[in-house]
Design an enzyme around this catalytic site. Sequence first.
Site, short mmCIF file in Angstrom:
data_model
loop_
_atom_site.label_atom_id
_atom_site.label_comp_id
_atom_site.label_asym_id
_atom_site.label_seq_id
_atom_site.Cartn_x
_atom_site.Cartn_y
_atom_site.Cartn_z
N GLY A 16 1.00 -1.14 -0.57
CA GLY A 16 0.09 0.02 0.03
C GLY A 16 1.02 0.95 0.03
N GLU A 35 10.26 3.99 6.96
CA GLU A 35 8.89 2.81 7.38
C GLU A 35 10.73 2.32 8.49
OE1 GLU A 35 9.45 -0.87 7.36
OE2 GLU A 35 8.27 0.24 5.87
N GLY A 86 5.50 -6.45 3.49
CA GLY A 86 6.21 -7.21 2.98
C GLY A 86 7.15 -8.19 1.74
N ALA A 91 6.27 -14.80 -0.21
CA ALA A 91 6.44 -15.35 -0.60
C ALA A 91 5.89 -15.50 -2.90
CB ALA A 91 5.34 -16.85 -0.61
N VAL A 233 0.92 11.25 15.64
CA VAL A 233 0.29 11.70 14.19
C VAL A 233 -1.09 12.68 15.15
CG1 VAL A 233 -1.04 12.12 12.32
CG2 VAL A 233 0.46 10.45 12.93
N HIS A 468 -1.11 -13.73 6.27
CA HIS A 468 -1.95 -13.32 5.96
C HIS A 468 -3.41 -12.61 6.56
CE1 HIS A 468 -1.53 -16.24 2.25
NE2 HIS A 468 -0.18 -15.37 1.77
N GLY A 501 -2.83 -4.04 4.50
CA GLY A 501 -3.77 -5.19 4.57
C GLY A 501 -5.40 -4.77 5.15
#
Length: 539
Positions: A16, A35, A86, A91, A233, A468, A501
Amino acid sequence: MNNYDFDYLIIGSGFGGSVSAHRLTQKGYSVAVMEMGKRWRAEDFPESNTQVNRYYWRPRIGLRGFFNLRPFRHVAIICGNAVGGGSITYANTLLVPPDSVWEEGSWAGLSDWKKEMPAHYAEAERMLGVTENRIFGTADHLLKEMADLHGVGHTYKPTRVAAFFPPEGEEGGKTYPDPYFGGEGPDRGTCTGCGSCMTGCKYNAKNTLDKNYLYFAEKNGAKVYAETRVVDVRPLDGKADGSAGYEVTTERSTAWVRKQSQTFRVKSVVFSASSLGTQELLFRLKQTGSLPNISDDLGNRVRTNAESIVGIRFPGKDINISEGVAIGSGIHIDEHTHIEATRYGNGHNMMASLMTLMVDGKGPLRILKWFWAMLRHPVTFARAVSPANWARQSLIFLVMQTLDASLNMRFKRRWYWPFSRILCSEGKKIPTNIPQANEFTKKMAAHFNGIPFTTATEVFFNVPFTAHCMGGCAMADTPERGVIDAQNRVFNYQNLYVVDGAMLGANLGVNPSLTITALAERAMSFIPHRDEAIKEATV
């Protein structure tokens, strides 16, 4: 808009965050990307994941790798911490979910998804260089043979992956000029089929985000702050809804003492810190009063693809299951259950410590059956869990289901750590034992003279593994049903977005990275070019 250090500050550089950074710089905005993890080059990755200080991410105890495992009461969650998020450790599998997912969950009816999403998926696949797997190893051939024996051979398919394969007739490991973006991107190496996608591609063949979306974002002027954690924030100038922008405070994520705190004034903030990271930060900001009006739906309906990790060990056999890409093929054993043949590169044996003999049942009974199996078959047990040659001899099955199951995340004090609040899971237990997958695994292990295994957390704690983690800041029509609207804007605030996600509103049943990328493309499509935004603001 010139009163800010940056127009947009993005928290996280995963699927994202990197998409957002690229598209926003294309539209003329100044962008900063925060990051928490380190920047990695192909030559920096560890030779083996047994080098824990270079593989695991636990900076407080000196581990500064890129692989993170976070245990909760209901689930153990795998995630990545690195520039590129990620994508560094996933994978490398990018699949489109069935159309039915858009008719389920909190986002059902918010848009004409089936009409909108194909174009965004196509652009995501183009940018990530998605192609059909062309390197098939022993694991893929075994899965095909097993599928035929089980009567589902017709469902066998190669995976679609983001890897640069060598030209026909050429060997892998060679470097070529950028093959994806007309020479505007970086040089690339070709895949050797070493199986080490999840432990860091040392051949520069995996299409991680630092080679496409994030690469172009930086080329267009985005500034990436590695090893940087966002800790606050808050709205600027007393405008509680964020209409005047935000003040963002950061600190050094890998520092023990000197945190090197910095403050940035920005117009807009994009939360892209992964489902877990975004939820945790938003909970903290809501409870400290920095962003008190975040929807109370925060943390609800966190999904895991109803996932299970099982497999077969072939000790003593002259076999090399490590060959191929991390996930090279998959089958459906029924309409709801998808199994992917998964492997680690030769020598990457650390995951053996998380696996044990497969036994059925639940709770204390399952533990008793495990002890009985260990006592009855001590040699089999030792051969199943031995780390020696584990990756070379182990065929891992990543099992996912489209059946919906979810839990809730909360931010609170626990009896064992009353000093501060931490992220915790609540709700009903999610499935840890998928009977049809276990039966398939045991049947195939018996046929091929192998030993079936599963994760130790399933046996001892009734807790599944997942890579996930999805949801928790779901897309919905109202703040009573979700945290963000159909354009990824946080309810009750202006200039605040969630694009990772956490936004997913239903169980996908497949690896989520491509869907996150496509939805991020869609979210950025609603943001106008900077010149247009300035004109609109001055009218």
